[in-house]
Write a protein that holds these residues in place. Structure first.
Motif: not given
Length: 295
Positions: A72-76
């Motif tokens: 989920d690196r590119t989320k939040n």
């Protein structure tokens, strides 16, 4: 009576001056030759191009790809590193993707052992085109912020702030030594820095943008605050990303299209999958071939 006639230099084209008293090493070019040189220097992904010309990432043609152990690196997040070049993807995969131990769980969530896991490949699409600031453009935004924002100015000038966030073995980097020399001159009360000198300092700022404090929450917050100011100023200037100048120009990677993306509203998750050792081995071969071809 015999006459000695001069008919030019071997392989010389008619009308092209290329020999004494004209410069053999270049410099006296026809308009068409100058255009050819200029076009070559502006070729896609050339260092000249990345320094001086912005890039537009087309929404219908661009996939921004990154590697991370966090799927989920590119989320939040407020930013992430990415590339949209196939060779770059292999280069980063070969250099920075290594297996790490991680607990394995059964279907009920109970730990059953430890396995080795590779990074996730995270591909993202764009809602609309975004413009990537070249080194020149990023440095221009940096210079204006440096002049107008006192806290940003202090962040750059204070040895315990931006400079201390650079890597621990900083003195082996030529770029760091150059920045230090400029900053030392800038500390003199009657010294006025030039635009070129501030561009040199920008290279260090570009490098420390992702710094998270290395466990020190205060330092991490300091960098986040300053990069947010910079990102907002870039957005006001029409940019959604900046060139990663270290990987593109000054580091040893010479990556073709490394970018720091911060207009997260335009980023749409596209595909996430865990890479495998065989993928990394293939990327190793691609990297070897790239070096042999001088790419």
């Amino acid at each position: 009576m015999e006459q000695l006639a001069h008919h030019g230099i071997l392989n010389q084209k008619w009308g092209v001056r290329h020999g004494p008293p004209y410069p053999l090493g270049g410099g006296d070019y026809s308009p068409s030759q100058r255009r050819a040189i200029r076009n070559k220097r502006k070729a896609g992904n050339s260092i000249y191009n990345k320094r001086h010309f912005d890039e537009v990432l087309k929404a219908d043609k661009t996939t921004l790809s990154t590697l991370s152990y966090d799927r989920d690196r590119t989320k939040n997040t407020d930013m992430f590193y990415a590339t949209h070049n196939v060779l770059d993807k292999h280069q980063y995969n070969a250099l920075f993707n290594r297996p790490i131990p991680r607990t394995v769980y059964d279907e009920n969530g109970n730990p059953i052992g430890t396995g080795n896991f590779m990074k996730y490949r995270i591909d993202n699409s764009l809602k609309k085109d975004i413009k990537v600031a070249s080194e020149d453009s990023g440095a221009e935004v940096f210079r204006e912020l440096f002049k107008k924002d006192r806290d940003f100015y202090n962040f750059v000038m204070d040895e315990d702030r931006m400079q201390s966030y650079f890597v621990s073995d900083k003195y082996k980097f030529k770029g760091y030594r150059e920045v230090r020399q400029v900053l030392e001159k800038m500390k003199q009360g009657d010294y006025t820095q030039t635009a070129d000198e501030l561009q040199i300092v920008y290279r260090m700022f570009n490098y420390v943008i992702p710094y998270d404090g290395a466990g020190d929450a205060r330092k991490g917050k300091d960098v986040t605050t300053q990069r947010t100011k910079f990102f907002n100023a870039c957005k006001e200037a029409g940019y959604g990303a900046v060139l990663d100048t270290n990987d593109a120009i000054y580091g040893g990677f010479k990556a073709k299209s490394p970018v720091i993306v911060f207009d997260m509203e335009q980023v749409v998750p596209k595909d996430v999958y865990q890479t495998k050792m065989i993928d990394q081995k293939f990327s190793d071969l691609v990297l070897v071939g790239r070096k042999l071809l001088g790419q």
